[in-house]
Design an enzyme around this catalytic site. Sequence first.
Site, PDB file in Angstrom:
ATOM      1  N   HIS A  33      10.533   2.354   7.550  1.00 33.77           N
ATOM      2  CA  HIS A  33      10.431   3.790   7.260  1.00 33.77           C
ATOM      3  C   HIS A  33      11.826   4.422   7.170  1.00 33.77           C
ATOM      4  CE1 HIS A  33       6.513   3.025   9.447  1.00 33.77           C
ATOM      5  NE2 HIS A  33       6.080   3.596   8.340  1.00 33.77           N
ATOM      6  N   GLN A  57      -8.602   6.807   4.662  1.00 26.89           N
ATOM      7  CA  GLN A  57      -8.223   5.511   4.076  1.00 26.89           C
ATOM      8  C   GLN A  57      -8.595   4.329   4.959  1.00 26.89           C
ATOM      9  OE1 GLN A  57      -3.944   6.783   4.063  1.00 26.89           O
ATOM     10  NE2 GLN A  57      -3.536   4.642   4.510  1.00 26.89           N
TER      11      GLN A  57
HETATM   12  O1  PAF Z   1       1.635   3.817   3.505  1.00 27.42           O
HETATM   13  C1  PAF Z   1       1.212   4.659   4.323  1.00 27.42           C
HETATM   14  O2  PAF Z   1       1.760   4.827   5.410  1.00 27.42           O
HETATM   15  C2  PAF Z   1       0.001   5.502   3.968  1.00 27.42           C
HETATM   16  O3  PAF Z   1      -0.898   4.786   3.196  1.00 27.42           O
HETATM   17  C3  PAF Z   1       0.372   6.838   3.296  1.00 27.42           C
HETATM   18  C4  PAF Z   1       1.063   6.634   1.954  1.00 27.42           C
HETATM   19  C5  PAF Z   1       1.287   7.644   4.202  1.00 27.42           C
HETATM   20  C6  PAF Z   1      -0.900   7.656   3.044  1.00 27.42           C
HETATM   21  O4  PAF Z   1      -1.588   7.915   4.216  1.00 27.42           O
END
Ligand code: PAF
Length: 274
Positions: A33, A57
């Site tokens: 990140h 998701q």
């Molecule tokens: O990759 C992720 O951390 C997630 O899928 C995202 C893009 C933040 C969407 O919730």
Amino acid sequence: MLQFNDVDSLRAWRATHPQVAFVPTMGNLHAGHLSLVALAQAHAPQVLVSLFVNPLQFGPNEDFARYPRTLDADLALLHTAGVSAVFIPEVTALYPTEPTCFIEPSFLADELCGQHRPGHFRGVCTVVMKLFHLAQPTVACFGKKDYQQLTLIRRMSEEFLMPIQILGGETERAADGLALSSRNQYLSLTERGIAPQLYANLQTIARHLNHGHRDYIELETAASKALNHAGWQVDYVSIRERDLRLPAQTSQQFVVLAAAKLGNTRLIDNVEAG
Ligand code: PAF
């Protein structure tokens, strides 16, 4: 570093900052990140990071409840990294009512990871569309480790004519090759020892492709067999064109993707070849 929990304060901040690079995350931040934050900082004077574990998701039997939430550590890392602002919405801020409208991504969302995680990319694209509307970034950064996600988001923003430059950040790896992921911490010590095999098998396929080998099924099957034999449960190993179409015999540029489980932990990875 500013912190916003509600939509209105984020919008008010955005209105006074014309150029914002955005890094959407689900928190539990690691070096992967932070490399996206650095990429964002190279592209705009203001960098916004969101921390939001998006329920839409996750499938019913997936790890939404136990997904690691480490807000204090995340904020400390972002502060040190020099991020301008962080958006940390509650679920009700992004989903004020039971959702009835969704982004339905193309057939590509039903292949590869989508075949094993039905509705996953619909949930990703829907939340990313909401976040894009709120943040209105000029640039948005996503990791290449989630290659299918990056491809679908790129396509979504192109098809919806969104004036956002989508950038893919390189995958950060541990010294033994394992791609950094929040889910690595679910691994037992023994599983952690085996985990670098996923990347190693993808690299083997990439080497064969680079040497002109074009029997894709043979390469995919050999890697799946090797992984299953070592204790993995393979969801897929797949050789694709860079845009994720199936490759032709004449293809020269590839991405090799895999997803496999070690115990209850599902890992994904990919390498580019050609
Ligand atoms: O990759 C992720 O951390 C997630 O899928 C995202 C893009 C933040 C969407 O919730």
